[in-house]
Motif scaffolding. Sequence first.
Motif, PDB file in Angstrom:
ATOM      1  N   ILE A   6       0.841  -1.200   0.000  1.00 28.48           N
ATOM      2  CA  ILE A   6       0.000   0.000   0.000  1.00 28.48           C
ATOM      3  C   ILE A   6       0.874   1.248   0.000  1.00 28.48           C
ATOM      4  O   ILE A   6       0.672   2.174  -0.800  1.00 28.48           O
ATOM      5  CB  ILE A   6      -0.925   0.008   1.230  1.00 28.48           C
ATOM      6  CG1 ILE A   6      -1.922  -1.141   1.153  1.00 28.48           C
ATOM      7  CG2 ILE A   6      -1.659   1.347   1.352  1.00 28.48           C
ATOM      8  CD1 ILE A   6      -2.699  -1.352   2.440  1.00 28.48           C
ATOM      9  N   ILE A   7       1.856   1.282   0.880  1.00 31.05           N
ATOM     10  CA  ILE A   7       2.722   2.463   1.020  1.00 31.05           C
ATOM     11  C   ILE A   7       3.500   2.719  -0.265  1.00 31.05           C
ATOM     12  O   ILE A   7       3.511   3.841  -0.791  1.00 31.05           O
ATOM     13  CB  ILE A   7       3.684   2.293   2.212  1.00 31.05           C
ATOM     14  CG1 ILE A   7       2.893   2.277   3.531  1.00 31.05           C
ATOM     15  CG2 ILE A   7       4.724   3.413   2.226  1.00 31.05           C
ATOM     16  CD1 ILE A   7       3.741   1.920   4.738  1.00 31.05           C
ATOM     17  N   VAL A  12       4.395   5.663  -5.278  1.00 34.66           N
ATOM     18  CA  VAL A  12       4.654   5.623  -6.721  1.00 34.66           C
ATOM     19  C   VAL A  12       3.637   6.488  -7.466  1.00 34.66           C
ATOM     20  O   VAL A  12       3.990   7.293  -8.325  1.00 34.66           O
ATOM     21  CB  VAL A  12       4.617   4.172  -7.235  1.00 34.66           C
ATOM     22  CG1 VAL A  12       4.508   4.142  -8.762  1.00 34.66           C
ATOM     23  CG2 VAL A  12       5.863   3.424  -6.791  1.00 34.66           C
ATOM     24  N   GLN A  13       2.355   6.342  -7.138  1.00 35.98           N
ATOM     25  CA  GLN A  13       1.320   7.138  -7.781  1.00 35.98           C
ATOM     26  C   GLN A  13       1.504   8.630  -7.486  1.00 35.98           C
ATOM     27  O   GLN A  13       1.448   9.467  -8.392  1.00 35.98           O
ATOM     28  CB  GLN A  13      -0.063   6.678  -7.319  1.00 35.98           C
ATOM     29  CG  GLN A  13      -1.210   7.597  -7.719  1.00 35.98           C
ATOM     30  CD  GLN A  13      -1.384   7.701  -9.220  1.00 35.98           C
ATOM     31  OE1 GLN A  13      -0.959   6.813  -9.965  1.00 35.98           O
ATOM     32  NE2 GLN A  13      -2.004   8.770  -9.686  1.00 35.98           N
ATOM     33  N   HIS A  26       3.930   2.900 -14.168  1.00 40.07           N
ATOM     34  CA  HIS A  26       4.582   2.463 -12.930  1.00 40.07           C
ATOM     35  C   HIS A  26       3.639   1.618 -12.070  1.00 40.07           C
ATOM     36  O   HIS A  26       4.077   0.643 -11.441  1.00 40.07           O
ATOM     37  CB  HIS A  26       5.082   3.673 -12.138  1.00 40.07           C
ATOM     38  CG  HIS A  26       6.328   4.281 -12.700  1.00 40.07           C
ATOM     39  ND1 HIS A  26       6.325   5.069 -13.825  1.00 40.07           N
ATOM     40  CD2 HIS A  26       7.631   4.196 -12.309  1.00 40.07           C
ATOM     41  CE1 HIS A  26       7.559   5.457 -14.099  1.00 40.07           C
ATOM     42  NE2 HIS A  26       8.368   4.942 -13.204  1.00 40.07           N
ATOM     43  N   LEU A  27       2.352   1.960 -12.041  1.00 42.25           N
ATOM     44  CA  LEU A  27       1.402   1.150 -11.270  1.00 42.25           C
ATOM     45  C   LEU A  27       1.222  -0.233 -11.884  1.00 42.25           C
ATOM     46  O   LEU A  27       0.918  -1.201 -11.188  1.00 42.25           O
ATOM     47  CB  LEU A  27       0.048   1.858 -11.182  1.00 42.25           C
ATOM     48  CG  LEU A  27      -0.059   3.017 -10.196  1.00 42.25           C
ATOM     49  CD1 LEU A  27      -1.464   3.617 -10.232  1.00 42.25           C
ATOM     50  CD2 LEU A  27       0.279   2.577  -8.776  1.00 42.25           C
ATOM     51  N   ALA A  46      -8.450   4.884  -5.613  1.00 43.67           N
ATOM     52  CA  ALA A  46      -8.145   5.544  -4.344  1.00 43.67           C
ATOM     53  C   ALA A  46      -6.900   6.419  -4.452  1.00 43.67           C
ATOM     54  O   ALA A  46      -6.893   7.565  -4.005  1.00 43.67           O
ATOM     55  CB  ALA A  46      -7.958   4.499  -3.241  1.00 43.67           C
ATOM     56  N   VAL A  47      -5.833   5.904  -5.050  1.00 45.84           N
ATOM     57  CA  VAL A  47      -4.606   6.697  -5.141  1.00 45.84           C
ATOM     58  C   VAL A  47      -4.755   7.831  -6.141  1.00 45.84           C
ATOM     59  O   VAL A  47      -4.140   8.895  -5.999  1.00 45.84           O
ATOM     60  CB  VAL A  47      -3.372   5.814  -5.462  1.00 45.84           C
ATOM     61  CG1 VAL A  47      -3.063   4.896  -4.291  1.00 45.84           C
ATOM     62  CG2 VAL A  47      -3.575   5.010  -6.742  1.00 45.84           C
TER      63      VAL A  47
END
Length: 266
Positions: A6-7, A12-13, A26-27, A46-47
């Motif tokens: 998650i972190i 990254v996002q 990247h995701l 969410a991100v």
Amino acid sequence: MELTHIIWLALVQGLTEFLPVSSSAHLILVPRLLGWPDQGLDFDVAVHLGTLIAVVAYFRHDIVKLFLAWIASMKQRTMTPEARLAWGVILGTIPAGLVGLAFKDYIEVYLRSPMVIAVTTIIFGLLLWLADRRGKLERSEYSLNWQDFLVIGGAQAIALIPGTSRSGITITAGLLLGLTREAAARYSFLLSIPIIVLSGLSVTKDLVSAAVPVDWTALTTGTAIAAVSAFVCIHYFLAVINRMGMTPFVIYRLLLGIFLVIMVAG
């Protein structure tokens, strides 16, 4: 999802959404390269919400000014530079919205491969370098006209292909039109607001219809981390972009693209 996943994915996002290096790539790549399970569409939403919160918070004063000018332009039939820029954000969003509606499923199925990301990362990285070298770097975002808005909006539509980078291709188009680096970045960031909203609504609709279980802890944690990291990224990117230029990001894109080609070929 594990907390470490998650972190890292939220960071990254947050750090790549507004840099010209492609957050979507990247995701897609990070979980594949590290052998992590796919984070799922709900986490991606969410991100992206986190990055939306960041850009709205950072440009809150500009957004209020543009919104008021936009309202005034309809009431009083006047077109100030602020009103024109507000309309330009709307106009620049239309091409990507139409292309997304028409080709979303095709892109999801056929264009999310590492080789596609490698090729687009390299090609559009080189185009960014060319624009940074050849652009006049003298115009403000408030000098953009209707044709300019459509050109940058059309460029944003191309960014639906993973690896292109939405911010990268719109900054590239802005530089080719003669904008300063900061002006190109500022318009790119403002232009991201409606497209992130539309993308989030589209994916949310898919999630609701799919009735998937929701891990609210993962989603809220990811949103918060992405928001903070994106806010910091925007601040420092705008602070140094005129001095630093686009070369560091071009080099990164080329190295990443070459690495992916070698990985896929091997």
